[in-house]
Write an enzyme that holds these catalytic residues in place. Structure first.
Site, PDB file in Angstrom:
ATOM      1  N   HIS A  12       4.572  13.607   6.038  1.00 21.21           N
ATOM      2  CA  HIS A  12       5.108  14.041   5.317  1.00 21.21           C
ATOM      3  C   HIS A  12       6.283  12.919   4.382  1.00 21.21           C
ATOM      4  O   HIS A  12       6.767  13.423   2.993  1.00 21.21           O
ATOM      5  CB  HIS A  12       4.868  15.639   4.888  1.00 21.21           C
ATOM      6  CG  HIS A  12       6.791  15.980   5.819  1.00 21.21           C
ATOM      7  ND1 HIS A  12       7.060  16.302   6.844  1.00 21.21           N
ATOM      8  CD2 HIS A  12       8.094  16.219   4.942  1.00 21.21           C
ATOM      9  CE1 HIS A  12       8.833  17.005   7.263  1.00 21.21           C
ATOM     10  NE2 HIS A  12       8.490  16.789   5.972  1.00 21.21           N
ATOM     11  N   GLY A  17       2.397  10.212   2.311  1.00 21.00           N
ATOM     12  CA  GLY A  17       2.754  12.142   2.767  1.00 21.00           C
ATOM     13  C   GLY A  17       3.544  12.477   1.443  1.00 21.00           C
ATOM     14  O   GLY A  17       3.860  13.570   0.951  1.00 21.00           O
ATOM     15  N   SER A 108      -7.497   3.103   6.287  1.00 22.64           N
ATOM     16  CA  SER A 108      -7.343   1.603   5.670  1.00 22.64           C
ATOM     17  C   SER A 108      -8.293   0.513   5.119  1.00 22.64           C
ATOM     18  O   SER A 108      -9.539   0.561   6.468  1.00 22.64           O
ATOM     19  CB  SER A 108      -6.047   1.058   6.520  1.00 22.64           C
ATOM     20  OG  SER A 108      -6.056  -0.568   6.052  1.00 22.64           O
ATOM     21  N   SER A 109      -8.117  -0.475   3.769  1.00 20.85           N
ATOM     22  CA  SER A 109      -9.270  -1.628   3.482  1.00 20.85           C
ATOM     23  C   SER A 109      -9.403  -2.289   5.022  1.00 20.85           C
ATOM     24  O   SER A 109     -10.459  -2.933   4.843  1.00 20.85           O
ATOM     25  CB  SER A 109      -8.760  -2.003   2.239  1.00 20.85           C
ATOM     26  OG  SER A 109      -7.310  -2.546   2.535  1.00 20.85           O
ATOM     27  N   CYS A 110      -8.225  -2.032   6.012  1.00 22.20           N
ATOM     28  CA  CYS A 110      -8.571  -3.561   7.097  1.00 22.20           C
ATOM     29  C   CYS A 110      -9.876  -2.719   8.075  1.00 22.20           C
ATOM     30  O   CYS A 110      -9.884  -3.826   9.187  1.00 22.20           O
ATOM     31  CB  CYS A 110      -7.249  -3.673   7.631  1.00 22.20           C
ATOM     32  SG  CYS A 110      -6.808  -2.207   8.150  1.00 22.20           S
ATOM     33  N   TYR A 137      -5.260  -1.800  15.166  1.00 21.57           N
ATOM     34  CA  TYR A 137      -5.266  -0.883  14.059  1.00 21.57           C
ATOM     35  C   TYR A 137      -6.341  -0.332  13.428  1.00 21.57           C
ATOM     36  O   TYR A 137      -7.094   0.925  12.846  1.00 21.57           O
ATOM     37  CB  TYR A 137      -3.949  -1.671  12.964  1.00 21.57           C
ATOM     38  CG  TYR A 137      -3.585  -0.377  12.052  1.00 21.57           C
ATOM     39  CD1 TYR A 137      -2.775   0.785  11.791  1.00 21.57           C
ATOM     40  CD2 TYR A 137      -4.845  -0.992  10.405  1.00 21.57           C
ATOM     41  CE1 TYR A 137      -2.504   1.202  10.879  1.00 21.57           C
ATOM     42  CE2 TYR A 137      -3.631   0.492   9.111  1.00 21.57           C
ATOM     43  CZ  TYR A 137      -3.288   1.017   9.512  1.00 21.57           C
ATOM     44  OH  TYR A 137      -3.229   2.000   8.322  1.00 21.57           O
ATOM     45  N   LYS A 141      -8.282   3.252  13.496  1.00 18.87           N
ATOM     46  CA  LYS A 141      -8.630   3.740  11.503  1.00 18.87           C
ATOM     47  C   LYS A 141     -10.195   4.083  11.868  1.00 18.87           C
ATOM     48  O   LYS A 141     -10.588   5.477  11.133  1.00 18.87           O
ATOM     49  CB  LYS A 141      -8.536   2.951  11.246  1.00 18.87           C
ATOM     50  CG  LYS A 141      -6.631   2.955  10.389  1.00 18.87           C
ATOM     51  CD  LYS A 141      -5.843   5.013  10.169  1.00 18.87           C
ATOM     52  CE  LYS A 141      -5.066   4.413   9.962  1.00 18.87           C
ATOM     53  NZ  LYS A 141      -4.835   6.068  10.111  1.00 18.87           N
ATOM     54  N   HIS A 180       5.541  -4.935   4.486  1.00 18.87           N
ATOM     55  CA  HIS A 180       4.025  -4.787   3.407  1.00 18.87           C
ATOM     56  C   HIS A 180       4.476  -6.287   2.824  1.00 18.87           C
ATOM     57  O   HIS A 180       5.800  -6.412   2.279  1.00 18.87           O
ATOM     58  CB  HIS A 180       2.873  -4.111   3.084  1.00 18.87           C
ATOM     59  CG  HIS A 180       2.207  -3.624   3.703  1.00 18.87           C
ATOM     60  ND1 HIS A 180       2.728  -2.218   4.222  1.00 18.87           N
ATOM     61  CD2 HIS A 180       1.028  -4.030   4.325  1.00 18.87           C
ATOM     62  CE1 HIS A 180       1.988  -1.436   5.032  1.00 18.87           C
ATOM     63  NE2 HIS A 180       0.831  -2.380   5.787  1.00 18.87           N
TER      64      HIS A 180
END
Ligand code: GFB
Length: 312
Positions: A12, A17, A108-110, A137, A141, A180
């Site tokens: 959070h 979060g 994640s899109s990866c 990573y 995921k 990023h």
């Protein structure tokens, strides 16, 4: 989700979060269980189990993760796979054990193959090789997705999985190495402007394309899906629009007001050439993003100046 339900947002204090918490608070939710990473190491199975046993949350948003940009992913592969596997295994298993009503896992899109068909439909998962710079990573995921789906199959757990595209927004990480691209370029161009540098450096060729979603839009989509979506299949969250890193650099350069040159350092990796999400499933469920990139970049630049930069 009732207003009296107990909500645990793992992570959070992070960018994602904290945005989910802001969104829920704006809607009138008040019953949060907040615990910082200093108080509870989510990689510790016993401590996570004790925490769930003590608090018995009704709803869980699993936004805690070890995240970073292309450099961090490529150079700290061990941390990225270990921390993420441990955090998600402990939370998902405890959520099942202590009968959480519903859990939302953020991927994640990866997770999609490096050369997936564009825009990337949810069905592309596990249909090809991953991008090497973030494979550990992505594998973590993917394991999280499979764990949620397996707990649904075996135990009937209502655990859903969402796959956000590249995110930006308040509480982002502006560290030169681990950030990023979007926050990295805001900081680089801002610093180049205030030091009157003639040029600012952008990694790679500038040709890769990326899709950027403001984290407030992501939070709205997560709350929408937590309320409405109860299926096993993953759901992409994005805008359905992408731009090249060169175009992003030009946008940030003009937002910041840097007048020098952009230098592309081709020694640095490009990563995936393109990862535009197919967001038709989410759109058909009734949700669409609201914040366009130019206004989003402008608002985070204001936020960056307020928080991190004392001089103009
Ligand atoms: O945002 P980024 O690090 O993540 O990089 P990825 C996107 C693109 O921007 C790459 C280029 O082609 C970078 O080479 N880039 C240019 C820069 N200048 C910079 C800079 O100063 N900093 C950074 N960081 N990039 C990550 C994954 O991949 O995306 C994660 O490694 C995760 O696993 C995340 O999925 C969303 O989009 O390449």
């Amino acid at each position: 989700m009732n207003f009296s339900d107990k909500i645990y947002i793992a992570g959070h204090n992070g960018m994602v979060g904290s945005a989910i918490k802001r969104k829920l608070q704006n809607l009138g939710y008040t019953n949060f269980i907040d615990v910082s990473s200093k108080e509870l190491d989510l990689r510790n199975q016993q401590k996570v189990d004790d925490f769930f046993k003590r608090h018995l949350p009704d709803y869980v948003f699993l936004a805690a993760a070890k995240v970073g940009g292309i450099f961090a992913n490529n150079n700290f592969k061990g941390d990225f796979i270990y921390d993420n596997l441990m955090i998600q295994n402990n939370i998902i298993n405890s959520a099942h054990h202590y009968k959480v009503k519903k859990l939302l896992f953020l991927g994640s899109s990866c997770i999609y193959p490096k050369y997936a068909n564009q825009p990337i439909n949810e069905s592309e998962l596990l249909d090809g090789k991953l991008e090497p710079t973030n494979e550990p990573y992505a594998i973590a995921k993917i394991a999280g997705i499979k764990m949620c789906q397996s707990y649904r199959d075996q135990f009937g757990a209502n655990f859903i999985c969402v796959m956000p595209t590249n995110l930006y927004g308040p509480n982002d990480n502006y560290d030169h190495k681990s950030s990023h691209v979007l926050p990295a370029l805001i900081r680089k161009f801002h610093e180049a402007k205030i030091s009157n540098s003639s040029r600012a450096e952008v990694w790679g060729s500038g040709n890769p394309k990326r899709e950027f979603l403001h984290v407030d839009d992501l939070a709205a989509a997560c709350v929408f899906l937590m309320k409405k979506y109860n299926e096993k299949e993953i759901v992409n969250i994005g805008t359905g629009l992408d731009i090249s890193i060169k175009e992003l650099a030009l946008l940030i350069k003009s937002t910041v007001g840097f007048n020098g040159e952009i230098y592309f350092d081709k020694e640095k990796p490009d990563g995936t050439p393109r990862k535009l999400l197919d967001v038709s499933k989410l759109n058909n469920l009734g949700w669409k993003h609201k914040i366009n990139l130019a206004e989003g970049v402008e608002s985070v630049y204001e936020d960056y100046k307020e928080k991190y930069s004392l001089q103009e």
